[in-house]
Scaffold this active site. Structure first.
Site, PDB file in Angstrom:
ATOM      1  N   HIS A 155       0.841  -1.198   0.000  1.00  0.00           N
ATOM      2  CA  HIS A 155       0.000   0.000   0.000  1.00  0.00           C
ATOM      3  C   HIS A 155       0.875   1.247   0.000  1.00  0.00           C
ATOM      4  O   HIS A 155       1.845   1.346   0.755  1.00  0.00           O
ATOM      5  CB  HIS A 155      -0.920   0.015   1.221  1.00  0.00           C
ATOM      6  CG  HIS A 155      -1.804   1.234   1.255  1.00  0.00           C
ATOM      7  ND1 HIS A 155      -2.743   1.488   0.296  1.00  0.00           N
ATOM      8  CD2 HIS A 155      -1.875   2.281   2.130  1.00  0.00           C
ATOM      9  CE1 HIS A 155      -3.373   2.626   0.563  1.00  0.00           C
ATOM     10  NE2 HIS A 155      -2.849   3.128   1.661  1.00  0.00           N
ATOM     11  N   SER A 156       0.538   2.217  -0.865  1.00  0.00           N
ATOM     12  CA  SER A 156       1.209   3.506  -0.945  1.00  0.00           C
ATOM     13  C   SER A 156       2.711   3.289  -1.202  1.00  0.00           C
ATOM     14  O   SER A 156       3.063   2.650  -2.190  1.00  0.00           O
ATOM     15  CB  SER A 156       0.935   4.314   0.328  1.00  0.00           C
ATOM     16  OG  SER A 156       1.234   5.678   0.153  1.00  0.00           O
ATOM     17  N   MET A 157       3.600   3.777  -0.343  1.00  0.00           N
ATOM     18  CA  MET A 157       5.016   3.532  -0.547  1.00  0.00           C
ATOM     19  C   MET A 157       5.297   2.044  -0.692  1.00  0.00           C
ATOM     20  O   MET A 157       6.165   1.634  -1.487  1.00  0.00           O
ATOM     21  CB  MET A 157       5.834   4.094   0.618  1.00  0.00           C
ATOM     22  CG  MET A 157       7.341   3.950   0.442  1.00  0.00           C
ATOM     23  SD  MET A 157       8.323   4.535   1.849  1.00  0.00           S
ATOM     24  CE  MET A 157       8.383   3.026   2.833  1.00  0.00           C
TER      25      MET A 157
END
Length: 255
Positions: free
Chosen positions: A94-96
């Site tokens: 998720h995300s980074m």
């Protein structure tokens, strides 16, 4: 929080599932740690063995410096996973964490231990530049950014008003932002495995068009799923996100 040893400072296993036919390797978002995936691990056991990556600079690795180069971070994680890639496995970030998972997937493919699939959520495709410069923000601006990303989550907002919590969280978060904002792969190579991208339709930092661009990073199949919500849509659509992960696993692994 109970866990069983994996013999690695980088990998956490919360719910042993020795008979599971597939592993899901999870990569946290900026400022977070492996424990974020404890609920997902509990929900998927014993059918899927969940392994969560623990970056340095947080939780039980808080005395270590954060990795400020995502490519170096991916090198280390790939080394740790190389001997833990059997049975078949899928990467999820998720995300980074989505970008780190992508970079790890590239390395494992090159090493002859390719993942069966990648699930990337809440993150623009690797080839798209990041124009924001959050790493240069002062503490007040950084907290405001966190509240914007967690809009509607009162529990997180209360934590961000706690000075003691901020003293722990902000240095790690700033280190992670230094890493992610320096990362750009304008000619990022495609993976050979199928990719699923998911996001929120009101995400303030990852518009749907940026999620669609993940399609160019695989030579296999691509699927996009958009939910109502912001950057942390997966916390309010836990059952649906979990089912998307299970459907992806079923599609890319042998019965």
């Amino acid at each position: 929080m109970a866990e069983t040893s994996t013999g690695s400072a980088w990998i956490r296993r919360f719910h042993p599932a020795p008979d599971a036919p597939v592993r899901l390797v999870c990569f946290p978002y900026a400022g977070s740690g492996a424990s974020y995936y404890h609920p997902l691990s509990r929900a998927l056991a014993p059918d899927v063995q969940v392994l969560a990556v623990q970056y340095p600079g947080r939780q039980d690795r808080a005395d270590e410096p954060c990795a400020e180069d995502l490519t170096v971070l991916a090198d280390r994680v790939a080394e740790e996973l190389l001997d833990r890639c059997d049975p078949p496995f899928v990467l999820f970030g998720h995300s980074m964490g989505a970008v780190v998972a992508y970079e790890v997937a590239l390395r494992l493919e090159a090493l002859g231990a390719p993942p069966r699939g990648l699930v990337a959520t809440g993150r623009r495709a690797p080839s798209l530049p990041r124009v924001r410069r959050v790493r240069f923000a002062d503490d007040a601006e950084l907290v405001a950014e966190l509240k914007r990303l967690n809009a509607g989550n009162e529990a997180v907002t209360r934590l961000l008003d706690d000075e003691g919590v901020l003293r722990i969280v902000l240095p790690t978060l700033r280190g992670d932002y230094r890493a992610i904002e320096r990362y750009h792969r304008p000619s990022a190579p495609p993976l050979r495995c199928p990719v699923v991208a998911m996001g929120g339709d009101a995400d303030p930092v990852t518009p749907v068009a940026d999620l669609e661009a993940w399609e160019r990073h695989t030579t296999a199949s691509f699927r996009l799923r958009v939910f109502r919500g912001g950057h942390f849509f997966l916390d309010t659509h836990t059952d649906a996100v979990r089912q998307e992960i299970l459907d992806h696993i079923a599609a890319v692994t042998p019965r």
